[in-house]
Write an enzyme that holds these catalytic residues in place. Structure first.
Site, PDB file in Angstrom:
ATOM      1  N   CYS A  43     -51.365 -26.969   8.495  1.00 60.11           N
ATOM      2  CA  CYS A  43     -51.398 -26.743   9.943  1.00 60.11           C
ATOM      3  C   CYS A  43     -51.420 -28.051  10.731  1.00 60.11           C
ATOM      4  O   CYS A  43     -50.572 -28.291  11.579  1.00 60.11           O
ATOM      5  CB  CYS A  43     -52.608 -25.890  10.321  1.00 60.11           C
ATOM      6  SG  CYS A  43     -52.766 -25.628  12.094  1.00 60.11           S
ATOM      7  N   ALA A 184     -41.472 -17.022  13.466  1.00 62.58           N
ATOM      8  CA  ALA A 184     -41.932 -18.112  14.336  1.00 62.58           C
ATOM      9  C   ALA A 184     -41.334 -19.452  13.930  1.00 62.58           C
ATOM     10  O   ALA A 184     -40.825 -20.211  14.774  1.00 62.58           O
ATOM     11  CB  ALA A 184     -43.461 -18.181  14.308  1.00 62.58           C
ATOM     12  N   ALA A 322     -53.071 -19.824  11.395  1.00 65.21           N
ATOM     13  CA  ALA A 322     -54.175 -20.784  11.364  1.00 65.21           C
ATOM     14  C   ALA A 322     -55.449 -20.205  11.970  1.00 65.21           C
ATOM     15  O   ALA A 322     -56.536 -20.326  11.387  1.00 65.21           O
ATOM     16  CB  ALA A 322     -53.774 -22.057  12.105  1.00 65.21           C
ATOM     17  N   HIS A 447     -54.070 -16.462  42.679  1.00 68.91           N
ATOM     18  CA  HIS A 447     -52.689 -16.547  43.150  1.00 68.91           C
ATOM     19  C   HIS A 447     -52.417 -17.945  43.703  1.00 68.91           C
ATOM     20  O   HIS A 447     -53.239 -18.484  44.422  1.00 68.91           O
ATOM     21  CB  HIS A 447     -52.446 -15.508  44.252  1.00 68.91           C
ATOM     22  CG  HIS A 447     -51.081 -15.598  44.863  1.00 68.91           C
ATOM     23  ND1 HIS A 447     -49.965 -15.094  44.241  1.00 68.91           N
ATOM     24  CD2 HIS A 447     -50.654 -16.158  46.037  1.00 68.91           C
ATOM     25  CE1 HIS A 447     -48.904 -15.320  45.009  1.00 68.91           C
ATOM     26  NE2 HIS A 447     -49.305 -15.959  46.096  1.00 68.91           N
TER      27      HIS A 447
END
Length: 468
Positions: A43, A184, A322, A447
């Site tokens: 990783c 992925a 991971a 917002h």
């Protein structure tokens, strides 16, 4: 030399192993970690972190190419492929050194070499010099991770047919690349290389790219990728690769029987992960494996059939991610310490793909929810209706949410767009807290933000959406 004894020895220092070790040290255990390569495992050194560094470089280059869209004039921008690779490797190196610091801070010993269970409460560590030393421990966690899966029709040679490690450190940028597999890893590298100018073709055996995602998300990403110039062949398989000449000749067969040949400089095999279970002591202590002999059988707290031996991460059932390995490591150690942790909910684990736009999801897809027998409400909000997305020039994609009609249970969420890998955590936390759709609608979101799309999608599911 007298045999050294520990409360816990962890074999493997990836995101499962090193996290388990640190949590155990926090709980006053005497801990050692066995690692034959760099701390942090795949990783930190060859996966999650360095690939994200490459993807960021590609994204920056894409911003520069479209600078005029933001009222900025930039001329003669060029890709420095070697510079991108160097930045990626430096990022990984820094993260690995960070693990070294954490180990020192928590008084964790690093045992350098190849580790294997040598018997009850025994771990043998073999160094590069061939010498072995045995250590004893009350508890042993196997966290040996995985490696790139290899298909018989696409044997990896490290030169013309490569896996993800080589894809990160190539000497030269290829002009043409075929990516086999669109999970992925495949989609992230396809985005990276396409963005910096490589001609990319994706070959996927299943009907949709990123096949584990909700079908609407998959189709949206395919549409965006094709717009970027990535060629996509679904319902297709690579039957052979001829590497004898200067280029690769990739033979592809579609489900309807049609065959074609693609010429390229390099083939990236991205067809999944295989577990690292060879020579780690599985047979020595008689660890029970699943029927396919690919994963270690464990209970909810990662105990194997052998007392004092545990397994976590890629080598047990569940997604090879991971953050999943880390969560399993913490649960395992806390159970060892007698803390009675709650078992991991494998239906509330987020999945993320860091291409651009990003993809993130958690829980049931619409299809899976229906198959599970739920009567559902589905809400969808496009980023084209988001003020923040428009201001950022990132209005591709949408947020899709799924609720149970009867009780309002949040069954799943599926997102494609800018920064959605950050946004998915809201859904994970909300589902953990058993939050309903109405509670999300009444939770005021700031917002302008991309996260408003989550609230708006929930409102759409209940026919209360304002900005559509």
């Amino acid at each position: 030399m007298a045999e050294k004894s520990y409360d816990l020895i962890v074999i493997g220092s990836g995101p499962g192993g090193y996290v388990a070790a640190i949590r155990a040290a926090q709980l006053d255990m005497k801990v050692a970690v066995v690692e034959k390569a760099e701390l942090g495992g795949v990783c930190l050194n060859w996966g999650c972190i360095p690939t994200k560094a490459l993807l960021k470089s590609a994204q920056v280059f894409e911003y520069i190419k479209h600078a005029s869209d933001y009222g900025i004039s930039v001329k003669d921008a060029e890709v420095d492929f070697g510079g991108m690779v160097k930045r990626s490797r430096n990022t990984a190196g820094k993260m690995s050194k960070g693990i070294q610091f954490l180990f020192r801070k928590n008084k964790i010993d690093t045992l350098v070499g190849h580790g294997k269970i040598a018997g009850k409460g025994k771990v043998e560590v073999k160094g590069e010099d061939g010498k072995s030393q045995t250590y004893s421990a009350k508890h042993i966690i196997l966290a040996t991770g995985g490696h790139a899966r290899e298909l018989p029709s696409i044997p990896i040679d490290g030169e013309k047919i490569i896996e993800y490690r080589k894809a990160m450190v190539m000497d030269e940028q290829p002009k043409k690349m075929v990516v086999v597999g669109s999970g992925a890893i495949g989609c992230e590298f396809a985005y990276f290389y396409n963005t910096i100018g490589t001609e990319v073709t994706i070959v996927e055996y299943l009907p949709n790219i990123i096949p584990l995602e909700d079908e609407e998300v998959s189709k949206q990403l395919e549409k965006i990728y094709k717009k970027k110039g990535i060629k996509i062949m679904t319902n297709s398989e690579v039957t052979s690769v001829d590497t004898k000449g200067k280029s690769c000749k990739v033979k592809v067969k579609s489900k309807d029987g049609k065959e074609s040949t693609i010429e390229c400089d390099v083939v990236l095999s991205a067809v999944g992960v295989a577990t690292n279970l060879k020579n780690v002591g599985v047979e020595t202590v008689g660890l029970k494996l699943n029927d396919r002999k690919t994963h270690v059988e464990v209970d909810d707290f990662y105990r194997t059939n052998v007392e004092g031996v545990y397994a976590i991460g890629d080598i047990v059932k569940g997604p090879a991610l991971a953050h999943v390995a880390s969560a399993e490591g913490i649960t395992c150690v806390e159970a060892i310490a007698g803390m009675n942790p709650e078992p991991l909910d494998y239906n509330n684990l987020p999945g993320c793909t860091y291409c651009w736009p990003e993809v993130a999801s958690v829980g049931y897809t619409e299809k899976a929810a229906k198959e599970a027998g739920y009567d559902i409400r589905v809400g969808k909000f496009p980023f084209s209706a988001s003020g923040k997305a428009s201001a950022a020039g990132a209005n591709e994609g949408f947020v899709k949410v799924i609720f149970d009609k009867k009780y309002g249970e949040w069954l799943g969420a599926h997102m494609i767009g800018a920064n959605v890998t950050e946004m998915i955590a809201e859904v994970v936390a909300a589902r953990k807290l058993e939050t309903t759709g109405h509670e999300i609608i009444k939770s005021v979101h700031p917002h302008p933000t991309m996260s408003e799309a989550v609230m708006e999608a929930a409102a759409a599911a209940y026919e209360e959406v304002i900005h559509l």
